[in-house]
Design a protein around this motif. Sequence first.
Motif, short mmCIF file in Angstrom:
data_model
loop_
_atom_site.label_atom_id
_atom_site.label_comp_id
_atom_site.label_asym_id
_atom_site.label_seq_id
_atom_site.Cartn_x
_atom_site.Cartn_y
_atom_site.Cartn_z
N SER A 35 0.66 -1.14 -0.04
CA SER A 35 -0.08 0.02 -0.15
C SER A 35 0.89 1.25 0.24
O SER A 35 2.01 1.24 0.54
CB SER A 35 -0.73 0.09 1.26
N CYS A 36 0.27 2.48 -0.60
CA CYS A 36 1.10 3.72 -0.82
C CYS A 36 -0.11 4.62 -0.99
O CYS A 36 -1.10 4.49 -1.25
CB CYS A 36 2.21 3.42 -1.69
N ALA A 37 0.51 5.82 -0.80
CA ALA A 37 -0.15 7.17 -1.57
C ALA A 37 -0.47 6.93 -2.96
O ALA A 37 0.24 6.48 -3.61
CB ALA A 37 0.61 8.38 -1.03
N PRO A 38 -1.59 7.37 -3.25
CA PRO A 38 -2.14 7.41 -4.89
C PRO A 38 -1.05 8.00 -5.73
O PRO A 38 -0.38 9.15 -5.38
CB PRO A 38 -3.32 7.97 -4.79
N GLY A 39 -0.58 7.21 -6.96
CA GLY A 39 0.44 7.57 -7.61
C GLY A 39 1.79 7.14 -7.41
O GLY A 39 2.58 7.37 -8.28
N TYR A 40 2.23 6.73 -6.18
CA TYR A 40 3.32 6.45 -5.65
C TYR A 40 3.47 4.78 -5.44
O TYR A 40 2.79 4.16 -5.30
CB TYR A 40 3.81 7.11 -4.22
N LEU A 66 7.80 8.30 -7.59
CA LEU A 66 6.95 8.70 -8.49
C LEU A 66 7.08 8.33 -9.57
O LEU A 66 8.14 8.81 -10.36
CB LEU A 66 6.54 10.02 -8.30
N PRO A 67 6.64 7.19 -10.45
CA PRO A 67 7.04 6.79 -11.58
C PRO A 67 6.81 7.89 -12.91
O PRO A 67 5.89 8.67 -12.94
CB PRO A 67 5.95 5.29 -12.00
N ALA A 68 7.72 7.70 -13.75
CA ALA A 68 7.64 8.54 -14.93
C ALA A 68 6.36 8.26 -15.73
O ALA A 68 5.97 7.09 -15.98
CB ALA A 68 8.94 8.33 -15.79
N THR A 69 5.92 9.27 -16.24
CA THR A 69 4.44 9.18 -16.89
C THR A 69 4.92 8.47 -18.37
O THR A 69 3.81 7.93 -18.95
CB THR A 69 3.70 10.58 -17.09
N ARG A 102 9.72 12.26 -17.96
CA ARG A 102 11.07 11.44 -18.43
C ARG A 102 11.80 10.65 -17.24
O ARG A 102 12.59 9.99 -17.40
CB ARG A 102 11.77 12.32 -19.30
N PHE A 103 11.34 11.00 -16.13
CA PHE A 103 12.24 10.22 -15.09
C PHE A 103 11.31 9.72 -13.83
O PHE A 103 10.36 10.39 -13.52
CB PHE A 103 13.23 11.28 -14.27
N ASP A 104 11.63 8.70 -13.39
CA ASP A 104 11.21 8.23 -11.94
C ASP A 104 11.65 9.18 -11.00
O ASP A 104 12.93 9.56 -11.26
CB ASP A 104 11.40 6.84 -11.60
N ILE A 105 10.85 9.79 -10.03
CA ILE A 105 11.46 10.64 -8.92
C ILE A 105 11.22 10.04 -7.64
O ILE A 105 10.07 9.41 -7.37
CB ILE A 105 10.70 11.83 -9.22
N VAL A 106 12.21 9.67 -6.93
CA VAL A 106 12.48 9.01 -5.71
C VAL A 106 12.64 9.75 -4.53
O VAL A 106 13.71 10.69 -4.53
CB VAL A 106 13.48 7.85 -5.72
N GLY A 107 11.66 9.90 -3.80
CA GLY A 107 11.85 10.52 -2.33
C GLY A 107 12.27 9.58 -1.20
O GLY A 107 11.87 8.18 -1.45
N PHE A 108 12.88 10.10 -0.33
CA PHE A 108 13.10 9.17 0.79
C PHE A 108 13.04 10.10 2.41
O PHE A 108 13.13 11.24 2.03
CB PHE A 108 14.26 8.43 1.04
N ASP A 109 12.66 9.52 3.43
CA ASP A 109 12.92 9.90 4.59
C ASP A 109 14.31 9.59 5.15
O ASP A 109 14.44 8.53 5.34
CB ASP A 109 11.67 9.46 5.67
N PRO A 110 14.80 10.78 5.36
CA PRO A 110 16.34 10.45 5.69
C PRO A 110 16.21 9.74 7.34
O PRO A 110 15.16 9.92 8.02
CB PRO A 110 16.92 12.04 6.10
N ARG A 111 17.23 8.85 7.54
CA ARG A 111 17.25 8.36 8.56
C ARG A 111 17.02 9.48 9.73
O ARG A 111 17.53 10.67 9.91
CB ARG A 111 18.52 7.70 9.11
#
Length: 468
Positions: A35-40, A66-69, A102-111
């Motif tokens: 499960s995840c937020a919509p679109g991610y 966030l996948p590339a469209t 054109r790009f997958d955009i990846v976010g992360f919560d830092p430690r």
Amino acid sequence: MNLRVALALGTATLAVGALAPAAAAGPAGIVWEASCAPGYDCGHLDVPLSYQDPSLGTVRLAIARLPATDQAHKLGTIFSNPGGPGSSGRFAPALTPTLHARFDIVGFDPRGVGASAKIHCFTDPAQTAVLQRALGTFPLTRAAEQQQIADTRTVTDLCEQNAGPLANHLSTGTIARDLDRLRVAFGERKLRYYGKSYGTYLGETYANLFPGATGTLALDAVDDPTRWSAGPGPMSYRLQGFADAPRALESFLDACGTRCPFDYNAILDRLEAAPATVSYQTAIARIHNYLTDAQAAPELAAFLRSLADPASPAPPSAGEPPDVDSLLGGGATLCSDAANPRNPAVWWNYAERADRIARSFGPYDVYKTLPCATWELSDPGRYTGPWNRPTAPILLLANRQGDLETPYAGAQRTERLLGNARLLTLDTYGHGSRGKSACIDRRLDDYFTTGALPAPGTLCAPDRGPFG
């Protein structure tokens, strides 16, 4: 630096158990979640607690993609960090329509932040009340100074008692090594990265720890890494964000014109002498926050009118209560990174100096780092330079009319400091340039898709003025 504390605090998260057991063999891969937020797409990656001693176990990083469209023409992955330290970055924005395509955009919560492994300083929700007195404010009298020092020491003592081993592995050097693990896990030969505010310091650290793996890095609202990491006095004084406050305020007042028929300094004089519906310190915090976005000018004008005329209603204060554990995790990062005095009494003198440069904004800024005087932290992964290792070209973005968090002069110094950097300037005030100008966004698109840099000295106009 964008480590602010709202005055309304929620209940602290009190769960424990941030550390996972060490992996049996080899680096862990990404585990995708159902499960995840919509679109991610959501997942997590386990990384070493300590890169100097992997036997100490692992910690978990929460990530989202966030996948590339346009997957058929995808060029790769851009990693993102929104700032802080202490801010969640898991659900990264689309950046621009072209980059989202054109790009997958990846976010992360830092430690230390959000859904990643965190520290927990409090064992009782009632203990969080002291944060309101200790952080996000500044003293006006010597008696208030002594009380704030005592309250801050209470917070840092609780963190030292309860936070556990993770607190000593939260420096930006360690987080940059986590970012390199993410790069490898996503199969990227070189790092593509967009970082804002504190995210620029993370990008600068990565580029100098891993110069050979540095690809296209866009750093928006630039922190000066030399002043962040070392030097005399509190780090929050060295960065001099408050020095841009008078220019940003002047830009706002010039644009406001007849909408602002009041004397700004007279408002502060009256508040300082006899606070009305809000305290002097609360008013300064709100004005500061409004000035970080030129598009908030109408709200700032309404707030100042309400202070000038108590019969005029004030706009409501926005924002949700902070995640206390993430806030203090970000504080641990800041205090691990930066050299600061060990005597909390010296903050008063530096605040007085800053106040002469930028009335009220100076003390508000300087006291942000007071906890670093009494919080004993030492991360063996801390990075303090050098900052000029040869890399692929790095794009810097900054606002020349004033940025109260990351001053324009710091971006100019950083362009000269880094091994290979180009500064692109937006002609407005506020914090961050992306999304405020088609000129800026077009050059971001060019940089990430082709590697092209703007010509030296390029100045972009915003799409809208402060009042539209």
